[in-house]
Design a protein around this motif. Sequence first.
Motif, PDB file in Angstrom:
ATOM      1  N   SER A  67      10.088  14.600  -4.106  1.00 24.61           N
ATOM      2  CA  SER A  67       8.385  14.701  -4.112  1.00 24.61           C
ATOM      3  C   SER A  67       7.705  14.123  -3.498  1.00 24.61           C
ATOM      4  O   SER A  67       7.984  12.850  -3.072  1.00 24.61           O
ATOM      5  CB  SER A  67       8.266  14.505  -5.926  1.00 24.61           C
ATOM      6  N   PHE A  68       6.815  14.992  -2.412  1.00 24.77           N
ATOM      7  CA  PHE A  68       6.478  13.781  -2.056  1.00 24.77           C
ATOM      8  C   PHE A  68       4.297  13.465  -2.091  1.00 24.77           C
ATOM      9  O   PHE A  68       3.831  14.271  -3.213  1.00 24.77           O
ATOM     10  CB  PHE A  68       5.844  14.381  -0.295  1.00 24.77           C
ATOM     11  N   ASP A  69       3.909  12.360  -2.233  1.00 29.77           N
ATOM     12  CA  ASP A  69       2.322  11.735  -2.913  1.00 29.77           C
ATOM     13  C   ASP A  69       1.710  12.504  -2.406  1.00 29.77           C
ATOM     14  O   ASP A  69       1.765  12.834  -0.552  1.00 29.77           O
ATOM     15  CB  ASP A  69       2.307  10.221  -2.656  1.00 29.77           C
ATOM     16  N   PRO A  70       0.658  12.912  -2.568  1.00 28.61           N
ATOM     17  CA  PRO A  70      -0.725  13.203  -1.860  1.00 28.61           C
ATOM     18  C   PRO A  70      -0.457  13.286  -0.460  1.00 28.61           C
ATOM     19  O   PRO A  70      -1.473  13.806   0.126  1.00 28.61           O
ATOM     20  CB  PRO A  70      -1.718  13.756  -3.572  1.00 28.61           C
ATOM     21  N   ASP A  71      -0.916  11.721  -0.681  1.00 29.91           N
ATOM     22  CA  ASP A  71      -1.513  10.655   0.798  1.00 29.91           C
ATOM     23  C   ASP A  71      -0.206  10.977   1.775  1.00 29.91           C
ATOM     24  O   ASP A  71      -0.481  10.535   2.902  1.00 29.91           O
ATOM     25  CB  ASP A  71      -1.715   9.274   0.234  1.00 29.91           C
ATOM     26  N   ARG A  72       0.977  10.992   1.153  1.00 29.91           N
ATOM     27  CA  ARG A  72       1.821  11.535   2.487  1.00 29.91           C
ATOM     28  C   ARG A  72       2.127   9.904   3.124  1.00 29.91           C
ATOM     29  O   ARG A  72       3.273  10.177   3.713  1.00 29.91           O
ATOM     30  CB  ARG A  72       1.573  12.420   3.444  1.00 29.91           C
ATOM     31  N   LYS A  73       2.422   9.573   1.824  1.00 31.41           N
ATOM     32  CA  LYS A  73       2.743   8.347   1.988  1.00 31.41           C
ATOM     33  C   LYS A  73       4.346   7.330   1.810  1.00 31.41           C
ATOM     34  O   LYS A  73       4.844   6.374   2.134  1.00 31.41           O
ATOM     35  CB  LYS A  73       1.728   7.054   1.706  1.00 31.41           C
ATOM     36  N   HIS A  74       4.647   8.096   0.752  1.00 31.06           N
ATOM     37  CA  HIS A  74       5.300   7.720  -0.411  1.00 31.06           C
ATOM     38  C   HIS A  74       6.266   9.356  -0.695  1.00 31.06           C
ATOM     39  O   HIS A  74       5.735   9.780  -0.778  1.00 31.06           O
ATOM     40  CB  HIS A  74       5.846   6.856  -1.302  1.00 31.06           C
ATOM     41  N   GLY A  75       8.083   9.231  -0.324  1.00 29.24           N
ATOM     42  CA  GLY A  75       8.794  10.392  -1.454  1.00 29.24           C
ATOM     43  C   GLY A  75       9.700   9.695  -2.125  1.00 29.24           C
ATOM     44  O   GLY A  75       9.742   8.282  -2.322  1.00 29.24           O
TER      45      GLY A  75
END
Length: 173
Positions: A67-75
Amino acid sequence: MTELSGFPTLKPAIITKVHVADVNPLGVLHNGSKMTHYGTPTGTIESVPGYEPSFKADVVFGADWLSFDPDRKHGRINLKGIAKTDKGFSIDFRYKGVIKMADEVHQIFDMDPEMHTVPFGYATGAHTFLVADPELKDLENSVFVSNGRILVHEKGLTVETRQSLVIASTVMD
Protein backbone atom coordinates in the motif's frame (compact mmCIF):
# COMPACT_ATOMS: atom_id res chain seq x y z
CA MET A 1 30.18 11.35 27.73
CA THR A 2 28.89 7.97 28.88
CA GLU A 3 28.67 5.24 26.25
CA LEU A 4 25.14 3.92 25.76
CA SER A 5 24.61 0.26 26.58
CA GLY A 6 21.88 -2.33 26.34
CA PHE A 7 21.30 -1.94 22.61
CA PRO A 8 21.15 -5.02 20.36
CA THR A 9 23.64 -5.74 17.58
CA LEU A 10 23.08 -7.30 14.17
CA LYS A 11 24.58 -10.38 12.52
CA PRO A 12 24.22 -10.88 8.74
CA ALA A 13 22.02 -13.96 8.25
CA ILE A 14 19.81 -14.38 5.16
CA ILE A 15 19.37 -13.06 1.61
CA THR A 16 15.92 -13.35 0.06
CA LYS A 17 15.16 -12.61 -3.60
CA VAL A 18 11.60 -12.72 -4.93
CA HIS A 19 10.69 -12.14 -8.57
CA VAL A 20 7.69 -9.97 -9.40
CA ALA A 21 5.36 -11.75 -11.82
CA ASP A 22 2.04 -9.98 -11.95
CA VAL A 23 0.61 -6.68 -10.81
CA ASN A 24 -3.00 -6.35 -9.68
CA PRO A 25 -4.07 -2.83 -8.64
CA LEU A 26 -6.76 -2.89 -5.97
CA GLY A 27 -7.30 0.87 -5.80
CA VAL A 28 -7.88 3.42 -3.06
CA LEU A 29 -8.86 1.99 0.32
CA HIS A 30 -11.03 3.41 3.11
CA ASN A 31 -7.98 5.02 4.77
CA GLY A 32 -6.97 6.83 1.57
CA SER A 33 -3.99 4.63 0.79
CA LYS A 34 -3.67 2.97 -2.61
CA MET A 35 -3.11 -0.80 -2.59
CA THR A 36 -1.58 -2.99 -5.26
CA HIS A 37 -1.11 -6.75 -5.10
CA TYR A 38 2.24 -7.92 -6.53
CA GLY A 39 2.60 -11.65 -7.20
CA THR A 40 6.05 -12.98 -6.29
CA PRO A 41 5.78 -16.71 -7.08
CA THR A 42 9.47 -17.55 -7.48
CA GLY A 43 12.80 -16.70 -5.93
CA THR A 44 15.28 -17.91 -3.32
CA ILE A 45 15.98 -17.69 0.40
CA GLU A 46 19.52 -18.53 1.43
CA SER A 47 21.60 -18.18 4.57
CA VAL A 48 24.88 -16.29 4.23
CA PRO A 49 28.25 -17.99 4.92
CA GLY A 50 28.84 -18.20 8.66
CA TYR A 51 25.18 -18.08 9.69
CA GLU A 52 23.70 -21.17 11.35
CA PRO A 53 21.43 -22.87 10.68
CA SER A 54 22.64 -22.97 7.10
CA PHE A 55 19.94 -23.53 4.48
CA LYS A 56 18.73 -22.81 0.97
CA ALA A 57 15.12 -22.71 -0.22
CA ASP A 58 13.21 -21.95 -3.41
CA VAL A 59 10.17 -19.68 -3.26
CA VAL A 60 7.08 -21.53 -4.56
CA PHE A 61 4.42 -18.93 -3.67
CA GLY A 62 4.47 -15.30 -2.68
CA ALA A 63 2.65 -12.01 -2.87
CA ASP A 64 3.01 -8.49 -1.55
CA TRP A 65 -0.07 -6.52 -0.55
CA LEU A 66 1.74 -3.21 -0.99
CA SER A 67 0.00 0.00 0.00
CA PHE A 68 1.06 3.55 -0.72
CA ASP A 69 0.33 6.38 1.72
CA PRO A 70 -2.05 9.06 0.41
CA ASP A 71 0.80 11.63 0.35
CA ARG A 72 2.87 9.18 -1.79
CA LYS A 73 5.90 9.57 0.51
CA HIS A 74 5.95 5.98 1.83
CA GLY A 75 4.96 2.49 0.78
CA ARG A 76 3.93 -0.24 3.25
CA ILE A 77 5.27 -3.74 2.48
CA ASN A 78 3.20 -6.77 3.50
CA LEU A 79 4.79 -9.75 1.77
CA LYS A 80 3.84 -13.36 2.53
CA GLY A 81 5.26 -16.46 0.93
CA ILE A 82 6.12 -20.14 1.02
CA ALA A 83 9.50 -21.64 0.16
CA LYS A 84 10.73 -25.25 0.01
CA THR A 85 14.15 -26.16 1.35
CA ASP A 86 16.53 -28.42 -0.51
CA LYS A 87 15.53 -31.07 2.10
CA GLY A 88 11.85 -30.76 1.11
CA PHE A 89 10.56 -28.80 4.12
CA SER A 90 8.29 -25.76 3.80
CA ILE A 91 9.10 -22.30 5.16
CA ASP A 92 6.36 -19.72 5.69
CA PHE A 93 8.07 -16.33 5.42
CA ARG A 94 6.67 -12.86 6.12
CA TYR A 95 8.12 -9.40 5.52
CA LYS A 96 6.63 -6.13 6.78
CA GLY A 97 8.42 -2.91 6.04
CA VAL A 98 8.41 0.67 4.91
CA ILE A 99 9.70 2.12 1.63
CA LYS A 100 10.75 5.75 1.34
CA MET A 101 9.16 6.70 -1.98
CA ALA A 102 11.97 8.67 -3.61
CA ASP A 103 11.76 9.61 -7.30
CA GLU A 104 13.75 6.49 -8.33
CA VAL A 105 11.30 4.27 -6.44
CA HIS A 106 8.26 6.02 -7.96
CA GLN A 107 9.71 5.32 -11.42
CA ILE A 108 9.56 1.59 -10.75
CA PHE A 109 6.03 1.54 -9.35
CA ASP A 110 4.85 3.83 -12.16
CA MET A 111 6.53 1.43 -14.67
CA ASP A 112 8.50 4.32 -16.17
CA PRO A 113 10.61 3.09 -19.15
CA GLU A 114 13.57 4.99 -17.61
CA MET A 115 13.40 2.99 -14.34
CA HIS A 116 16.57 1.42 -13.01
CA THR A 117 17.77 -0.66 -10.05
CA VAL A 118 17.16 1.07 -6.74
CA PRO A 119 20.01 0.65 -4.24
CA PHE A 120 19.70 -0.27 -0.58
CA GLY A 121 18.68 2.59 1.67
CA TYR A 122 15.01 3.16 0.79
CA ALA A 123 13.35 0.07 2.34
CA THR A 124 13.70 -1.40 5.82
CA GLY A 125 11.67 -4.13 7.42
CA ALA A 126 11.20 -7.04 9.79
CA HIS A 127 10.99 -10.72 8.86
CA THR A 128 9.37 -13.72 10.52
CA PHE A 129 9.44 -17.41 9.71
CA LEU A 130 7.36 -20.52 10.45
CA VAL A 131 9.13 -23.80 9.73
CA ALA A 132 8.51 -27.54 9.99
CA ASP A 133 12.16 -28.62 9.79
CA PRO A 134 13.47 -29.16 13.36
CA GLU A 135 16.93 -28.03 12.21
CA LEU A 136 15.52 -24.58 11.28
CA LYS A 137 13.39 -23.95 14.42
CA ASP A 138 15.75 -21.15 15.50
CA LEU A 139 14.29 -19.09 12.63
CA GLU A 140 10.91 -19.06 14.45
CA ASN A 141 12.49 -17.93 17.71
CA SER A 142 14.63 -15.13 16.33
CA VAL A 143 14.13 -11.53 15.23
CA PHE A 144 15.35 -10.40 11.82
CA VAL A 145 15.54 -6.91 10.32
CA SER A 146 16.51 -5.98 6.79
CA ASN A 147 17.41 -3.52 4.10
CA GLY A 148 15.77 -4.01 0.74
CA ARG A 149 16.28 -2.96 -2.84
CA ILE A 150 14.56 -3.48 -6.19
CA LEU A 151 16.60 -4.91 -9.06
CA VAL A 152 15.48 -3.96 -12.57
CA HIS A 153 16.68 -6.43 -15.23
CA GLU A 154 15.76 -7.79 -18.66
CA LYS A 155 13.30 -10.32 -17.16
CA GLY A 156 11.51 -7.78 -14.95
CA LEU A 157 11.81 -6.92 -11.26
CA THR A 158 13.39 -8.72 -8.30
CA VAL A 159 12.99 -7.59 -4.71
CA GLU A 160 16.06 -8.42 -2.63
CA THR A 161 16.28 -8.19 1.15
CA ARG A 162 19.41 -8.70 3.22
CA GLN A 163 18.35 -9.79 6.67
CA SER A 164 20.31 -9.58 9.89
CA LEU A 165 19.68 -11.50 13.08
CA VAL A 166 19.04 -9.19 16.04
CA ILE A 167 21.35 -10.20 18.91
CA ALA A 168 20.32 -9.11 22.38
CA SER A 169 22.81 -7.10 24.40
CA THR A 170 24.13 -8.56 27.62
CA VAL A 171 25.76 -5.30 28.75
CA MET A 172 24.01 -3.52 31.61
CA ASP A 173 24.17 0.19 32.54
